[in-house]
Scaffold this active site. Sequence first.
Site, PDB file in Angstrom:
ATOM      1  N   GLU A 144      36.142 -39.239  37.645  1.00 48.47           N
ATOM      2  CA  GLU A 144      35.462 -40.236  36.511  1.00 48.47           C
ATOM      3  C   GLU A 144      36.750 -40.917  35.837  1.00 48.47           C
ATOM      4  O   GLU A 144      37.788 -40.534  35.529  1.00 48.47           O
ATOM      5  CB  GLU A 144      35.230 -39.000  35.467  1.00 48.47           C
ATOM      6  CG  GLU A 144      34.645 -39.726  34.200  1.00 48.47           C
ATOM      7  CD  GLU A 144      34.265 -38.418  33.272  1.00 48.47           C
ATOM      8  OE1 GLU A 144      33.434 -38.618  32.246  1.00 48.47           O
ATOM      9  OE2 GLU A 144      34.530 -37.257  33.114  1.00 48.47           O
TER      10      GLU A 144
ATOM     11  N   LYS B 231      26.984 -42.450  33.579  1.00 49.36           N
ATOM     12  CA  LYS B 231      26.938 -41.031  32.854  1.00 49.36           C
ATOM     13  C   LYS B 231      25.806 -40.901  31.975  1.00 49.36           C
ATOM     14  O   LYS B 231      25.598 -41.373  31.167  1.00 49.36           O
ATOM     15  CB  LYS B 231      28.403 -40.648  32.224  1.00 49.36           C
ATOM     16  CG  LYS B 231      28.714 -39.391  31.688  1.00 49.36           C
ATOM     17  CD  LYS B 231      29.757 -39.256  31.354  1.00 49.36           C
ATOM     18  CE  LYS B 231      30.269 -37.476  31.014  1.00 49.36           C
ATOM     19  NZ  LYS B 231      31.613 -37.563  30.591  1.00 49.36           N
TER      20      LYS B 231
ATOM     21  N   CYS C 209      30.572 -35.781  35.258  1.00 46.29           N
ATOM     22  CA  CYS C 209      31.055 -34.726  34.539  1.00 46.29           C
ATOM     23  C   CYS C 209      30.191 -33.950  33.626  1.00 46.29           C
ATOM     24  O   CYS C 209      29.397 -33.063  34.115  1.00 46.29           O
ATOM     25  CB  CYS C 209      32.179 -35.437  33.526  1.00 46.29           C
ATOM     26  SG  CYS C 209      33.593 -34.110  32.848  1.00 46.29           S
TER      27      CYS C 209
ATOM     28  N   ARG D 237      10.851   8.038  51.858  1.00 49.75           N
ATOM     29  CA  ARG D 237       9.711   8.419  52.901  1.00 49.75           C
ATOM     30  C   ARG D 237       9.572   9.748  52.919  1.00 49.75           C
ATOM     31  O   ARG D 237       8.501  10.521  52.992  1.00 49.75           O
ATOM     32  CB  ARG D 237      10.244   7.743  54.326  1.00 49.75           C
ATOM     33  CG  ARG D 237       9.254   8.096  55.553  1.00 49.75           C
ATOM     34  CD  ARG D 237       7.833   7.711  55.186  1.00 49.75           C
ATOM     35  NE  ARG D 237       7.773   6.209  54.666  1.00 49.75           N
ATOM     36  CZ  ARG D 237       7.546   5.208  55.536  1.00 49.75           C
ATOM     37  NH1 ARG D 237       7.332   5.628  56.886  1.00 49.75           N
ATOM     38  NH2 ARG D 237       7.393   4.005  55.127  1.00 49.75           N
TER      39      ARG D 237
ATOM     40  N   GLY E 185      17.636  12.942  67.450  1.00 50.52           N
ATOM     41  CA  GLY E 185      18.258  13.292  68.749  1.00 50.52           C
ATOM     42  C   GLY E 185      19.712  12.865  68.451  1.00 50.52           C
ATOM     43  O   GLY E 185      20.117  11.553  68.021  1.00 50.52           O
ATOM     44  N   VAL E 186      20.686  13.481  68.840  1.00 47.00           N
ATOM     45  CA  VAL E 186      22.164  13.281  68.528  1.00 47.00           C
ATOM     46  C   VAL E 186      22.881  13.031  69.908  1.00 47.00           C
ATOM     47  O   VAL E 186      22.816  13.980  70.590  1.00 47.00           O
ATOM     48  CB  VAL E 186      22.672  14.133  67.605  1.00 47.00           C
ATOM     49  CG1 VAL E 186      24.056  13.798  67.278  1.00 47.00           C
ATOM     50  CG2 VAL E 186      21.734  14.333  66.286  1.00 47.00           C
TER      51      VAL E 186
ATOM     52  N   ASN F 124       6.299  17.783  65.417  1.00 45.80           N
ATOM     53  CA  ASN F 124       5.004  18.548  65.249  1.00 45.80           C
ATOM     54  C   ASN F 124       5.228  19.967  65.057  1.00 45.80           C
ATOM     55  O   ASN F 124       4.502  20.487  64.382  1.00 45.80           O
ATOM     56  CB  ASN F 124       3.935  18.494  66.653  1.00 45.80           C
ATOM     57  CG  ASN F 124       3.812  16.851  66.867  1.00 45.80           C
ATOM     58  OD1 ASN F 124       3.313  16.641  67.820  1.00 45.80           O
ATOM     59  ND2 ASN F 124       3.792  16.052  65.937  1.00 45.80           N
TER      60      ASN F 124
ATOM     61  N   CYS G  78      15.988  -1.651  74.596  1.00 43.15           N
ATOM     62  CA  CYS G  78      15.518  -0.301  74.239  1.00 43.15           C
ATOM     63  C   CYS G  78      14.082  -0.198  75.209  1.00 43.15           C
ATOM     64  O   CYS G  78      13.405  -1.283  75.607  1.00 43.15           O
ATOM     65  CB  CYS G  78      14.917  -0.405  72.592  1.00 43.15           C
ATOM     66  SG  CYS G  78      13.947  -2.015  72.065  1.00 43.15           S
TER      67      CYS G  78
ATOM     68  N   TYR H  22      10.229   0.505  75.586  1.00 42.61           N
ATOM     69  CA  TYR H  22       9.248   0.569  74.710  1.00 42.61           C
ATOM     70  C   TYR H  22       8.473   2.057  74.591  1.00 42.61           C
ATOM     71  O   TYR H  22       8.310   2.623  75.417  1.00 42.61           O
ATOM     72  CB  TYR H  22       7.936  -0.286  75.363  1.00 42.61           C
ATOM     73  CG  TYR H  22       6.816  -0.597  74.461  1.00 42.61           C
ATOM     74  CD1 TYR H  22       7.045  -1.557  73.772  1.00 42.61           C
ATOM     75  CD2 TYR H  22       5.710   0.202  74.483  1.00 42.61           C
ATOM     76  CE1 TYR H  22       5.831  -2.001  72.735  1.00 42.61           C
ATOM     77  CE2 TYR H  22       4.739   0.081  73.635  1.00 42.61           C
ATOM     78  CZ  TYR H  22       4.744  -1.135  72.747  1.00 42.61           C
ATOM     79  OH  TYR H  22       3.706  -1.243  71.952  1.00 42.61           O
TER      80      TYR H  22
END
EC number: 6.3.5.1
Length: 681
Positions: free
Chosen positions: A53, A122, A178, A356, A368-369, A473, A493, A495
């Site tokens: 400025e 300005k 400014c 959840r 599952g591990v 289940n 992955c 399906y």
Amino acid sequence: MNAFYSLYSHEFLRVATCVPATEVADPDFAVAETLRLAELGHADGAGVMLFPELGLSSYAIDDLLLQDALLDAVERAIGKIVEASKDLYPVLAVGAPLRGDGRLYNTGVIIHRGKILGVVPKAYLPNYREFYERRHFSPGAGVTDATISVGGHRVPFGVDLLFRSEGSVPFTFHVEVCEDFWVPLPPSTRAAMAGAELLLNLSASNITIGKAETRRMLCASQSARAVAAYAYSAAGPGESTTDLAWDGHAAVYEYGDLLAETERFPTGGTFVTADIDLGRLRQERMRLNSFADCARQELPQGHGYRKVGFTLDKPADVVPLRRRIERFPYVPSNPARLREDCYEAYNIQVQGLAKRLAATGIKHPVIGVSGGLDSTQALIVAARAIDLIGEDRKNIRAYTLPGFATSDSTKSNAWTLINSLGVTGEEIDIRPAARQMLADLGHPFGAGEPVYDVTFENVQAGLRTDYLFRLANQVGGLVVGTGDLSELGLGWCTYGVGDHMSHYNVNASVSKTLIQHLIRFVARSGDVTPETAAVLEAILATEISPELVPPGEEGVLQSTQDIVGPYALQDFNLFYLTRYGYRPSKIAFLSYNAWSDAESGVWPQDIPEDQKRAYAMADIRHWMEVFLRRFFNNQFKRSAAPNGPKISSGGSLSPRGDWRAPSDASAKVWLAELRDNVPAE
């Protein structure tokens, strides 16, 4: 060099914000310093250069601003800059006091290629504390549809100007001065809604303790709200120090992110450049429908802005990108930010699963591990979620389901993790059932032949899922999913099986590159036992493999990344395709800048050494083609993804969230764009 490698080929624009040295009330000195910096910016490929400025007169000169001798000298200075600009590439925005219609205005003068494009006054003049601008200047607020005489030429004048490049580097910018951005409704707000992507602020702004941080906050917030780039320049060395001091603070922000900033209190003139991503801003504005809605409501019919056209074309020379591109967009390189991201991501996962479980009344997570990354993170989250709802960890049912390629090390890690977390563990060997199924199918393996095809692999994957759902289940449980965002993006992955289907998937929007850091975050949090921490570190050191095919000659494991590509590159592709919708050529350009040189740039903390490698353009192009084919061919899997919490602004692939696409779309258009615009090497 191929134009592909120039930032101007990919909707980037280099902006420079300058802090020239000054001599009090010496326009000739100001011209020389302005042109010195302008020539440096020209050589550096800057498209726009912002100056402070009242830079041509000095700011803190009080009643000298009303002296005709000085004002005449300022106009001559502008003429010199206009003449010199004929040979300069960038647009120049310089600050000057100008007379018009019997008034004096504090203005920004926009100059390009030997022409004054326009002058912006300005709008708001501070007249409090150390500021006395109304003593000298008339406010620009309300000045529209006007012209002003500068050096014998009538040029557009007013706060209603937008400057639009009509060349091969198209963009629109706006100018304010400014104080204009310290008010509740900065002029740049409406200008952004009217189409301005780059907002320039010519400032002088003296320095007091803490003021620099306030400037940063204002620049960041204005660029974020306006979905724009915001460039700011303040006066520096040489301004009068009668009662004030100056720190030469200049910065460029983009959509809330700081791109570049000068070192404050310089001893001489300086400037800093930033390569702003116009494509990012345009994408964000298209996505944020509320931005357009606000503009439609707040702007008058026809917007009320005058568009001043000029031509900025791509420079003939290649201008390499000088913008830090995070190699891992899901994993910030800043250690503090990474810790915060991991803390939030982990707790989002925990809160999601806990809700959840509470909502369903189910007290038995079933998981599952395998001893791999994804199931490890899911089990850690399940343990913490059970703690959160006040249940016993023994309620968690963790199963190892070894198949034909399960290694002793991953199985051992799985059991160590199960025992150290204090959950209920069991083992079911799926090989007898798999042999029977393969025999029933008439598959050669059922007759003893070592045929390791997709049927062989998916029989194992499918059986694991069958067992987990039937076990759920049996115990009244809920199957916790393990598949991650990267696998879903690549379609890596099967399906309907465990890495795709579950009752609730805690890893649904966690990338493969981030999940390693989440595990490490827990391991080093102090909230787990030393035994758990040790096994987590061991799991992190394990090769990523689906372990569905027995090791080949010399014990070589089936490697996921040999098939789908390095997760480092593929996560990069996934982020920019789904988060920003960039064309493949731009993603490849960014990837090249991030990955072509392993020695430069900053790596996120604790990145394994084998990931610290460079990728040539040929590699980037090849793996992007693999990514595009897999991404489009596997949309049907994403269309049927189970619930899972969104983790980051990088997005999720849930059909109920960030990504919605037809299952039958073809990658043809994207592959053609890649093939036509990205060099093979």
